[in-house]
Design an enzyme around this catalytic site. Sequence first.
Site, mmCIF file in Angstrom:
data_model
loop_
_atom_site.group_PDB
_atom_site.id
_atom_site.type_symbol
_atom_site.label_atom_id
_atom_site.label_comp_id
_atom_site.label_asym_id
_atom_site.label_seq_id
_atom_site.Cartn_x
_atom_site.Cartn_y
_atom_site.Cartn_z
ATOM 1 N NE ARG A 131 -3.207 2.570 2.658
ATOM 2 C CZ ARG A 131 -3.563 3.205 3.762
ATOM 3 N NH1 ARG A 131 -3.175 2.757 4.938
ATOM 4 N NH2 ARG A 131 -4.315 4.266 3.700
ATOM 5 C CD GLU A 147 -7.548 -0.395 3.321
ATOM 6 O OE1 GLU A 147 -7.615 -0.821 4.501
ATOM 7 O OE2 GLU A 147 -7.248 0.770 3.055
ATOM 8 N NE ARG A 160 -4.922 11.164 9.684
ATOM 9 C CZ ARG A 160 -5.106 10.240 8.741
ATOM 10 N NH1 ARG A 160 -5.358 10.616 7.506
ATOM 11 N NH2 ARG A 160 -5.050 8.958 9.028
ATOM 12 C CG HIS A 212 -9.389 6.026 3.113
ATOM 13 N ND1 HIS A 212 -10.051 6.980 3.841
ATOM 14 C CD2 HIS A 212 -8.446 5.511 3.920
ATOM 15 C CE1 HIS A 212 -9.515 7.051 5.053
ATOM 16 N NE2 HIS A 212 -8.537 6.165 5.124
#
Length: 395
Positions: free
Chosen positions: A93, A379, A241, A181
Amino acid sequence: MPQAIITLNAGSSSLKFALFSADGDDFNQIIAGKIEGIGTAPHLVAKDTGGKVLTEHRWRNGFNLTHEDFLRQLLDWIDDHLGGAELIGAGHRVVHGGAHFCQPARVTPSLMGALKALIPLAPLHQPHNLAAIEAVAAVRPHLAQVACFDTAFHHDQPAVATRLAIPRALSAEGVKRYGFHGISYEFIARRLKEINPVLAAGKVIVAHLGNGASLCAMQGGRSIDTTMGFTALDGLVMGTRCGSIDPGVLLYLLQHKGMTPEELSQLLYDQSGLVGVSGVSSDMRALLESPDPRAREAVELFTYRIAREAGALVSSLGGLDGLVFTAGIGENAVDIRRLVCERLAWLGISLEAEANARHAAIINAPDSRVVVSVISTDEERMIARHTIETLRTLV
Ligand code: ADP
């Protein structure tokens, strides 16, 4: 001989991995695991697909071990668990592919150079993603590596969705909205097409709610808008965040509070979001269990902002047929799904409480005008598929 692929998702203090076997079109996950506490007290757990622990290890005094140290040991351990298959590649990734990389790409020195240049755009993730690639190259120089980008799925968004209202010269340098994402969104888009092709062809908002969180507006399975932008700071309130923030706040902090750029970066990436508002935790489970009123306020802001951003994306889409929840919070937090859907009742969304409580695939009430679904993201599987396809295409 069957082939195998290892996927790697490297963060600042963790390294998630999975092993897949690929025999022709037959494609199966064999092992999944994680090394956590890198830099402090590293701890490895690897499990088979049934959840049985295959190995667990704590490194004593392992605080100064590097990605290279871990990957050397991990790949040696993987060799003993290939079951006769040949490890043909590692898929990574990589958060940022910039303006140019819209497909998974075989790792080469020139690709690494281009990806390093993007570090300022994703300082929280990109350096660790690239460190893992370099570590694999150091310990297994002949193992093919493929980078899969979180930005790629958003590459074909309409220009108006990616443009920032700043002078054109800056936009031409690549200061624009990229979105993130994407590996998760691509997996969900494919899965939705398998389980509900009619809905997949329509207008859908996917809510990827994990430690990082974003929404993606999809039409016909393609991204047309998303809440993260130039960096993964934009959009929703996240674990640590801030999400969307008036840029005037940043000027105020720099000009009047005397903050340095480094301090500001730390504030926005690490000390804001759920942990900043609650003062309790960045972890949604902990907040939902906490009696502290500040934890309730953080949860309220989290769901308020999801609903507000979803409203904006409904406008981008010109309607809404489906809402999909995914990732740690989206797949597990019954109350968060309920609170978001209550705020979106004006769209004709209504939930079936019992279906929501058992995390059913479809959780809307029969009279809901919008299908509401819970789909587990994967993922790792997406990365493994891309890796094997990229390597087979190149042969
Ligand atoms: P990452 O973005 O790091 O991959 P995940 O997708 O694993 O994160 O999501 C982590 C978040 O999911 C955390 O805030 C965690 O508290 C939350 N979470 C996991 N399980 C539950 C649950 N049962 N209820 C509420 N929140 C949950």
